[in-house]
Design a protein around this motif. Structure first.
Motif, PDB file in Angstrom:
ATOM      1  N   ILE A 161       4.134  -4.667   4.188  1.00 18.07           N
ATOM      2  CA  ILE A 161       3.069  -3.750   4.595  1.00 18.07           C
ATOM      3  C   ILE A 161       2.683  -2.894   3.399  1.00 18.07           C
ATOM      4  CG2 ILE A 161       2.454  -1.873   6.165  1.00 18.07           C
ATOM      5  CD1 ILE A 161       4.360  -3.007   8.188  1.00 18.07           C
ATOM      6  N   VAL A 162       1.409  -2.597   3.280  1.00 18.12           N
ATOM      7  CA  VAL A 162       0.927  -1.827   2.132  1.00 18.12           C
ATOM      8  C   VAL A 162       1.562  -0.439   2.138  1.00 18.12           C
ATOM      9  CG1 VAL A 162      -1.245  -3.093   2.010  1.00 18.12           C
ATOM     10  CG2 VAL A 162      -1.107  -1.053   3.418  1.00 18.12           C
ATOM     11  N   PRO A 163       1.809   0.159   0.971  1.00 19.74           N
ATOM     12  CA  PRO A 163       2.528   1.443   0.907  1.00 19.74           C
ATOM     13  C   PRO A 163       1.869   2.560   1.705  1.00 19.74           C
ATOM     14  CG  PRO A 163       2.440   0.423  -1.260  1.00 19.74           C
ATOM     15  CD  PRO A 163       1.575  -0.410  -0.368  1.00 19.74           C
ATOM     16  N   ARG A 164       0.526   2.632   1.674  1.00 21.82           N
ATOM     17  CA  ARG A 164      -0.145   3.707   2.396  1.00 21.82           C
ATOM     18  C   ARG A 164       0.171   3.647   3.889  1.00 21.82           C
ATOM     19  NH1 ARG A 164      -1.572   8.587   3.524  1.00 21.82           N
ATOM     20  NH2 ARG A 164      -3.444   8.772   4.798  1.00 21.82           N
ATOM     21  N   ARG A 165       0.194   2.461   4.467  1.00 19.98           N
ATOM     22  CA  ARG A 165       0.462   2.325   5.896  1.00 19.98           C
ATOM     23  C   ARG A 165       1.916   2.623   6.221  1.00 19.98           C
ATOM     24  NH1 ARG A 165      -3.961   3.851   6.672  1.00 19.98           N
ATOM     25  NH2 ARG A 165      -5.514   2.734   5.485  1.00 19.98           N
ATOM     26  N   ARG A 166       2.820   2.330   5.288  1.00 20.72           N
ATOM     27  CA  ARG A 166       4.214   2.697   5.505  1.00 20.72           C
ATOM     28  C   ARG A 166       4.358   4.211   5.654  1.00 20.72           C
ATOM     29  NH1 ARG A 166       6.275  -0.289   0.132  1.00 20.72           N
ATOM     30  NH2 ARG A 166       5.614  -2.440   0.584  1.00 20.72           N
ATOM     31  N   MET A 167       3.633   4.950   4.808  1.00 16.90           N
ATOM     32  CA  MET A 167       3.727   6.402   4.864  1.00 16.90           C
ATOM     33  C   MET A 167       3.135   6.955   6.158  1.00 16.90           C
ATOM     34  SD  MET A 167       5.361   7.323   2.205  1.00 16.90           S
ATOM     35  CE  MET A 167       6.264   5.771   2.389  1.00 16.90           C
TER      36      MET A 167
END
Length: 595
Positions: free
Chosen positions: A160-166
């Protein structure tokens, strides 16, 4: 949501080129449950056809839009609520299938992961609606479906892309706090506490625990975790309960035991800030004299360092509002201190004159980046939210230029460790995003100001004003610099370092490529959805279109693709994996992010 997945184009209809953009044709989707899932999740997938699951997901999204809280203009009464939205989703799920709550949970997790970016859903509203759903039916199937869905999302985090993880980590922390930390999978996640700090699951867990600690305190979170859990090592360091008002800062200049000339000056200046001395008087006091400090300190920009340490040291422990207020009042002091330090450097050390304007500008950008570096060094590792907010205020109030902040984020300058910290420090991307939003807001302000010109004077297009041209040039420089810098950093890596195996990027390569994707898409969304550019009745016909099209030439997807392909040409046939990665990024921007 997944790494490397192209974002669908959001092209407005030709009849209204710059009207309110419609929702994306394709909403990001992360399928979680299928026929192989254990228990009732597998039964749900077996009972419901893919077409029915998609229909139910769209219906859940429609319920969110229908029941969202809003104020009626005619009666000034509130319509819709989180409770009514939860009731609507629960009713729809019960009508479809006994196990349809698993499909509803999958849809809601996808909506949360989108974070409201271009999907038309407010992140806080959806988070509260999910909480309300769980509170309404605590013994129903939805809480179990949500728990299983989060567990599956956790397993999918590396893709999953880092922004969505956050975004998912922020939501999960909010959900844990408001459900009294009732979570069954802590023991399953303990092994990830020993993983490298760049691992996506390690970052997710540390972010969840950090946000939870900010909401209820580290002590409360510690009590809820299992006894002797390794996850307790990921908790932020609790604040010192001592009476020292600066015990939360890592500043030797504020230490009372430090008797150096610079430390004494900083502590005296801190008392002046606490007593709210006027910024003009404080800057005059700092700029004149203090020869003993200049002779003894190793810092060439000691005035800026002293001003920053004194102002932040005067703020109570971890007070976000107090830090913002202090920076707003004393931003001219820090900016004036930087200007004075650079003037002294130019006259003495650098031996430059007024004709060396470019070198002076570079020196100023470097020194402004050092101010941000000082902010990182002042606060502890657990104060990343404070680092983000203080850095944003420095950009907002003109102490640090957006270009200086952007160059600092991407690792330029001596002793800059941001490139090593980029995969595990999401606040760096947040600062770069804020720089873009700040410049776009400046563009909007120039347009709105041009609407209030003298009505008797001949009309002047907003896009022709010097302020607008300057702001648009700054925005173009930021976007071009980010694309060029990311391309150069990737090109400087070895093939096996950036891409250790097939279809698997290193943490730094992921942070750079996906961070650039988020930066450019945010630029486009900010401009396309700004009410100043969209539907502005004060602008002449097609004026908003002309403004946006003028900006598109410099910040559109094609401009970014050109910057990336220039680096590919420089590589030639060397590093084929890096060249293929840059080409995929260029195609993604050129065809999937058309402005």
């Amino acid at each position: 949501l997944r790494l490397g997945t192209p974002c669908p184009a959001r092209a407005p209809p030709p009849s209204n080129p710059w009207g309110q953009p419609p929702p994306p044709l394709l909403l990001p989707r992360l399928p979680l449950f299928d026929a192989d899932s254990p228990g009732t999740a597998g039964k749900m997938s077996s009972c419901l056809s893919p077409c029915t699951q998609h229909f139910l997901g769209d219906t859940v999204r429609d319920c969110l839009v229908m029941a969202r809280p809003r104020i009626c203009r005619k009666t000034s009464s509130q319509r819709g609520s989180c409770r009514s939205a939860a009731e609507a989703v629960a009713s729809v799920s019960s009508l479809v299938s006994p196990h349809a709550e698993y499909c509803a949970a999958e849809t809601l997790l996808n909506v949360i992961a989108c974070g409201g970016d271009g999907a038309g859903y407010d992140f806080a509203y959806v988070s509260r609606m999910v909480l309300e759903y769980c509170l309404q039916r605590p013994s129903g199937a939805f809480p179990a479906a949500l728990a299983m869905g989060v567990g599956l999302v956790f397993g999918e985090l590396p893709g999953i892309v880092p922004r969505r993880r956050m975004v998912l980590a922020e939501w999960f922390a909010f959900h844990l706090v408001h459900t009294d930390f009732q979570w069954p999978y802590w023991s399953h996640w303990e092994k990830y506490a020993t993983y490298p700090p760049t691992d996506s699951r390690y970052i997710f867990l540390s972010t969840v625990l950090a946000h939870s600690s900010e909401l209820v305190g580290s002590q409360r979170v510690t009590e809820t975790l299992p006894m002797d859990s390794p996850l307790k090592a990921l908790l932020p360091i609790p604040p010192d309960d001592s009476s020292d008002p600066v015990s939360h800062l890592r500043s030797d200049l504020l230490d009372e035991t430090n008797g150096g000339p610079l430390a004494c000056l900083v502590r005296e200046m801190r008392e002046r800030v606490v007593n709210r001395q006027h910024p003009r008087e404080l800057l005059a006091w700092l700029s004149l004299g203090h020869d003993e400090v200049a002779e003894s300190t190793p810092y060439p920009t000691w005035r800026a360092k002293a001003a920053l340490h004194a102002i932040l040291g005067a703020v109570p422990k971890k007070d976000l509002t107090g830090s913002s207020d202090a920076m707003e009042r004393y931003a001219p002091v820090v900016a004036g201190a930087i200007a004075r330090d650079i003037a002294v450097l130019v006259e003495t050390t650098l031996e430059l004159d007024e004709d060396d304007a470019d070198r002076i500008k570079e020196e100023q950008i470097f020194r402004e980046g050092q101010v941000l570096e000082d902010v990182v060094r002042i606060y502890t590792e657990s104060d990343k939210r404070m680092i983000t907010k203080v850095s944003e205020r420095l950009v907002e109030y003109g102490v640090v230029s957006p270009m200086a902040a952007m160059r600092w984020v991407y690792g330029e300058g001596k002793e800059n460790e941001n490139l090593q910290n980029l995969p595990s420090s999401p606040y760096l991307l947040q600062i770069s995003i804020f720089c873009i939003r700040h410049v776009v807001q400046t563009l909007a302000d120039t347009v709105s100001t041009s609407d209030m010109t003298d009505t008797n004077a001949p009309p002047v297009p907003a896009s022709s004003s010097p302020e607008f041209i300057q702001a648009s040039e700054i925005l173009s420089e930021l976007v071009t610099y980010a694309a060029t810098r990311v391309a150069k950093l990737l090109a400087s890596s070895e093939d096996d370092d950036a891409i250790p195996s097939k279809n698997k990027l290193s943490p730094l390569a992921i942070a750079l490529s996906e961070g650039l994707h988020h930066l450019i898409s945010t630029t486009h969304v900010c401009i396309a959805e700004d009410p100043i550019f969209v539907g502005n009745k004060n602008l002449e016909s097609n004026a908003g279109e002309d403004i946006c099209m003028g900006i598109a030439d410099s910040v559109g997807g094609r401009a970014v693709a050109i910057a990336l392909r220039e680096e590919i040409l420089g590589l030639g046939r060397e590093k084929p994996k890096i060249s293929a990665l840059l080409e995929r990024m260029a195609e993604q921007f050129e065809f999937c992010l058309r402005f």
